[in-house]
Design an enzyme around this catalytic site. Structure first.
Site, PDB file in Angstrom:
ATOM      1  CG  ASP A 479      -2.132   2.360  -9.802  1.00 14.55           C
ATOM      2  OD1 ASP A 479      -3.020   1.560  -9.488  1.00 14.55           O
ATOM      3  OD2 ASP A 479      -0.917   2.181  -9.550  1.00 14.55           O
ATOM      4  CG  ASP A 549       0.540  -4.121  -6.824  1.00 15.37           C
ATOM      5  OD1 ASP A 549       0.819  -3.756  -7.973  1.00 15.37           O
ATOM      6  OD2 ASP A 549       0.017  -3.374  -5.980  1.00 15.37           O
TER       7      ASP A 549
HETATM    8  C1  GLA Z   1       0.001   0.393  -7.264  1.00 13.10           C
HETATM    9  C2  GLA Z   1       0.422  -0.350  -8.503  1.00 13.10           C
HETATM   10  C3  GLA Z   1       1.910  -0.532  -8.504  1.00 13.10           C
HETATM   11  C4  GLA Z   1       2.592   0.814  -8.432  1.00 13.10           C
HETATM   12  C5  GLA Z   1       2.107   1.566  -7.204  1.00 13.10           C
HETATM   13  C6  GLA Z   1       2.626   2.985  -7.184  1.00 13.10           C
HETATM   14  O1  GLA Z   1       0.170  -0.371  -6.128  1.00 13.10           O
HETATM   15  O2  GLA Z   1      -0.256  -1.561  -8.594  1.00 13.10           O
HETATM   16  O3  GLA Z   1       2.324  -1.223  -9.660  1.00 13.10           O
HETATM   17  O4  GLA Z   1       2.323   1.549  -9.594  1.00 13.10           O
HETATM   18  O5  GLA Z   1       0.701   1.628  -7.162  1.00 13.10           O
HETATM   19  O6  GLA Z   1       2.191   3.693  -6.097  1.00 13.10           O
END
Ligand code: GLA
Length: 754
Positions: A479, A549
């Site tokens: 990430d 997301d």
């Molecule tokens: C980001 C990712 C999510 C999740 C969060 C965790 O927003 O896109 O899918 O992994 O971080 O903190």
């Protein structure tokens, strides 16, 4: 396919069966662009395409030649300060401050195959016969600077790949102020520019605008390629559709700050430019140093956007993505993020995993929150050791338990970030980007680590290596959850600060590469607060990327549709999540959620322990279907059939066709249920016109009317008949009507019509 140099006309012609790309050496030894488009007969002198009109007020660098003005010539890779007043391909400041640096042709080399670019992602060949390349060397004699223009033409794809390398062979420094990967001067402006734009939660929506005189551009100065704009643009002729008309796609294989623009001059000549954003870039080349730009890819289509996308899909799927996962269907996963967020302990995870195993899921992914003292976003990024309160036997323990259930195990990391409340920050506050003695902007409570410093990247490699070698880990979600601000390296001199943003990305690529080499079996999925780094650069290291997301099925239709302009279905991370949806609070059926997520890597992201047994049974059936068809979903030739951004804006459709055209899956989505509707038809694409196909609809009640057997030509010319309750036909299954409706049709070739 070939690359021809004709010494008489001093012309280069790159071609294959589909395309031609032609330029030549001009009378002042610079390069002039002549033609890019559909293939024209090679061995033809195109110097008549030079435009040499006399125009008032022009600057003429060749004394006594009033017809030679760089401002009015379509150039191959233009300089600034020599008479061309448009935005240049490059700008260099010599040590004496002079910024007029003109390169002249020196030599060229044509060879089979394609070379990699050191430290950067790029497309590749598996055998030299797949492509031909040319390197043109240009020379600046006063400062002894060398510039090489690299071009590759692929045999079987309408693709030209380009990049540039600068080398300082002099004794003084020279500073690159601009170093774009590609410029392309087209003779007119009769185009629409298409871009992929958005923000968090609605990435890569399609936007089109007519080209006008002046500059129209998209960019990122956020440190990653961004939610807002994707490093891609396309020029569409006014009559271009999904299946007809000329389209030129331009894509940058890079994950950091970029600029992509179309500049139309007052004679309607269009200059396309793409590359690292010059705004924060300043690269001082010491004597002996070489700088390589990222690679840019040009795709030409004379059959609309679908053909452009298919060329990108093929190139990126097969000659950009690497490693053992390139050609494999992807494991169906369960991710605990939306199920638990930070609030979990091992037993809770195992309960979810057990249910997952029961319904046929293959990979359990442990998301954020497993390390340090991380119970919310305010702490522990940088402390990459397991939280033993949550996971008593650490990652080793949970990984073993998941494997013992017969599933693979995956883990989340965010290597480039650190929280102020972390052991890492307390030990090395100067490792962040920005002057750590002052107050810094935080995003999601975190700072960005200075990946332009080798010791920082080495440290992260060490920490990740320790975890990955201590336990069996099959998958990593990588990430990157904030945009960069305050970009400044505490370890670098003032004159090196202009390198930091690019060096940061090189550091990310380096860490990825070292981990890939150490753990070649691991499947990497890149992510950046959803889809802020969904770019070709990442695909070189991570074959799949989290699309957004936003996991709502209705929102995802648009996001996945836009993403498909450039990126293959096999690269799109897509999950079924809970209802009401966590981002938009919408209720959609499990049926619709799967029908959208199927066109991606596919997985689930919800608390399976909270579901009714009927829902688990339904998921089980969904998984059986995905296992049976995923090669077709993920690797079939992808055709967009109905655009959710245009027309009624209420429906969308796409399909995937097997390579041998014997099988296809069609998806049709309708947002709101109309009343008293017309009989709808959905013409298909990519089938064998003479073949017969048997059509079966997913989850349609057995006693209801089947669509039967149709020929490929009927399906392409007339289409699937999509009538339902609203058009007065008798009712079809409950899931196949109402709002947020999705229908899937499976087509299989049969020997004859019964
Ligand atoms: C980001 C990712 C999510 C999740 C969060 C965790 O927003 O896109 O899918 O992994 O971080 O903190």
């Amino acid at each position: 396919m070939g690359i021809i140099y004709d010494p008489a006309s001093r012309q280069f012609h790159l071609f294959n069966q589909e395309i031609s790309y032609v330029f030549r050496i001009m009378e002042n030894e610079q390069l002039e662009h002549l033609y890019y488009g559909k293939r024209i007969t090679p061995y033809q002198d195109l110097s008549y395409l030079s435009e040499r009109g006399h125009r008032d007020m022009q600057v003429c660098p060749i004394k006594g030649n009033p017809y030679f003005s760089l401002e009015h010539i379509r150039q191959e890779y233009p300089a600034f300060g020599t008479g061309d007043m448009r935005y240049p391909g490059y700008e260099i400041e010599a040590e004496d401050g002079n910024r007029t640096v003109r390169f002249v042709y020196q030599s060229h080399e044509i060879y089979s195959g394609k070379k990699p670019i050191t430290g950067l992602p790029s497309t590749y060949v598996e055998s030299p016969e797949e492509a031909q390349s040319i390197e043109i060397t240009l020379w600046e004699p006063d400062r002894k600077l060398e510039m090489k223009l690299f071009y590759t033409v692929y045999e079987c794809l309408p693709v030209i790949a380009r990049h540039v390398e600068f080398t300082n062979l002099g004794e003084q420094s020279a500073t690159l102020e601009t170093a774009m990967s590609l410029t392309l001067d087209m003779p007119d402006k009769d185009y629409e520019m298409m871009e992929l734009v958005g923000t968090w939660g609605r990435e890569r929506h399609i936007r089109k605008r007519k080209l006008e005189v002046g500059v129209q551009s998209i960019h990122s100065l956020r440190g990653h390629s961004s939610h807002q704009y994707n490093p891609f643009l396309a020029l569409l002729r006014p009559n271009a559709t999904e299946t007809s008309g000329e389209v030129i796609g331009v894509s940058l294989i890079y994950s950091g700050d970029f600029l992509a623009q179309a500049e139309v001059d007052n004679f309607d000549v269009t200059r396309i430019t793409i590359g690292i954003h010059p705004q924060e870039f300043r690269w001082k080349m010491s004597p002996g140093e070489t700088f390589a730009t990222p690679e840019a890819v040009l795709v030409y289509s004379d059959a609309g956007c679908n053909q452009m996308s298919q060329a990108f899909h093929q190139l990126y799927q097969k000659r950009l993505v690497r490693g053992v996962w390139r050609d494999q269907v992807r494991p169906i996963l369960i991710n605990n993020w939306e199920a638990t967020y930070f609030d979990f302990h091992e037993e809770k995870l195992l309960q979810i995993a057990r249910k997952a195993k029961e319904i046929g899921i293959e990979l359990f992914v442990l998301d954020d929150g497993w390390f340090g003292k991380r119970n919310d976003s305010r702490s522990s990024l940088g402390d990459w050791y397991p939280n033993l309160e949550k996971l008593p036997q650490g990652i080793v323990g949970i990984s073993e338990k998941i494997h013992a259930m017969g599933m693979k195990f995956g883990l989340w990391f965010e290597p480039e970030m650190v929280n102020e409340n972390s052991d890492l920050y307390r030990a090395h506050p100067d490792w962040v980007l920005g002057d750590y003695t002052k107050s810094l902007g935080a995003g999601r409570d975190q700072y960005v680590l200075d990946f332009s410093r080798k010791e920082v990247v080495d440290y992260l490699y060490q920490k990740m290596y320790e975890i990955l070698s201590s336990a069996k880990i099959d998958y990593i979600k990588w990430d990157c959850n904030r945009s960069f601000s305050d970009v400044f390296s505490n370890a670098k001199s003032p004159e090196e600060q202009g390198k930091v943003r690019h060096q940061f990305i090189l550091g990310v690529y380096d860490l990825y590469e070292r981990l890939r080499e150490a753990f070649p079996e691991i499947l990497f999925e890149s992510c950046a607060s959803g889809g802020a780094r969904f770019d070709p650069g990442m695909l070189y290291y991570a074959p799949q990327a989290w699309v957004s997301d936003d996991t709502d099925a209705v929102e995802r239709i648009k996001i996945q549709y836009g993403t498909s302009m450039v990126y293959p279905v096999s690269s799109m991370g897509s999950h079924v999540s809970k209802v009401p949806n966590e981002q938009v609070f919408r209720n959609t059926s499990l049926h619709t959620r799967a029908a959208v997520a199927y066109f991606g890597t596919f997985g689930y992201e919800l608390d399976l322990t909270q579901l009714e047994s009927s829902e688990l049974e339904e998921m089980k059936r969904q998984i059986v279907l995905m296992k049976e068809k995923r090669n077709l979903f993920q690797y079939g030739k992808f055709y967009r059939l109905r655009d959710p951004f245009e027309g009624d804006k209420n429906t969308a459709a796409w399909m995937a066709v097997s390579e041998d055209q014997t099988e296809a899956i069609v998806a049709y989505y309708r947002i709101m249920q109309p009343i008293e509707w017309r009989y709808e038809r959905l013409p298909l694409l990519g089938l064998k016109t003479e073949a017969c196909y048997c059509i079966e609809e997913w989850e349609r009640d057995a006693d209801q009317e089947q669509d039967g057997i149709r020929s490929g030509s009927e399906l392409e010319q007339i289409g699937l008949i999509l009538s339902d309750w609203a058009s007065g036909k008798k009712a079809i299954a409950r899931e196949l009507q109402g709002d947020y409706m999705a229908r899937l049709f499976f087509l299989k070739e049969v020997s004859e019509r019964k």
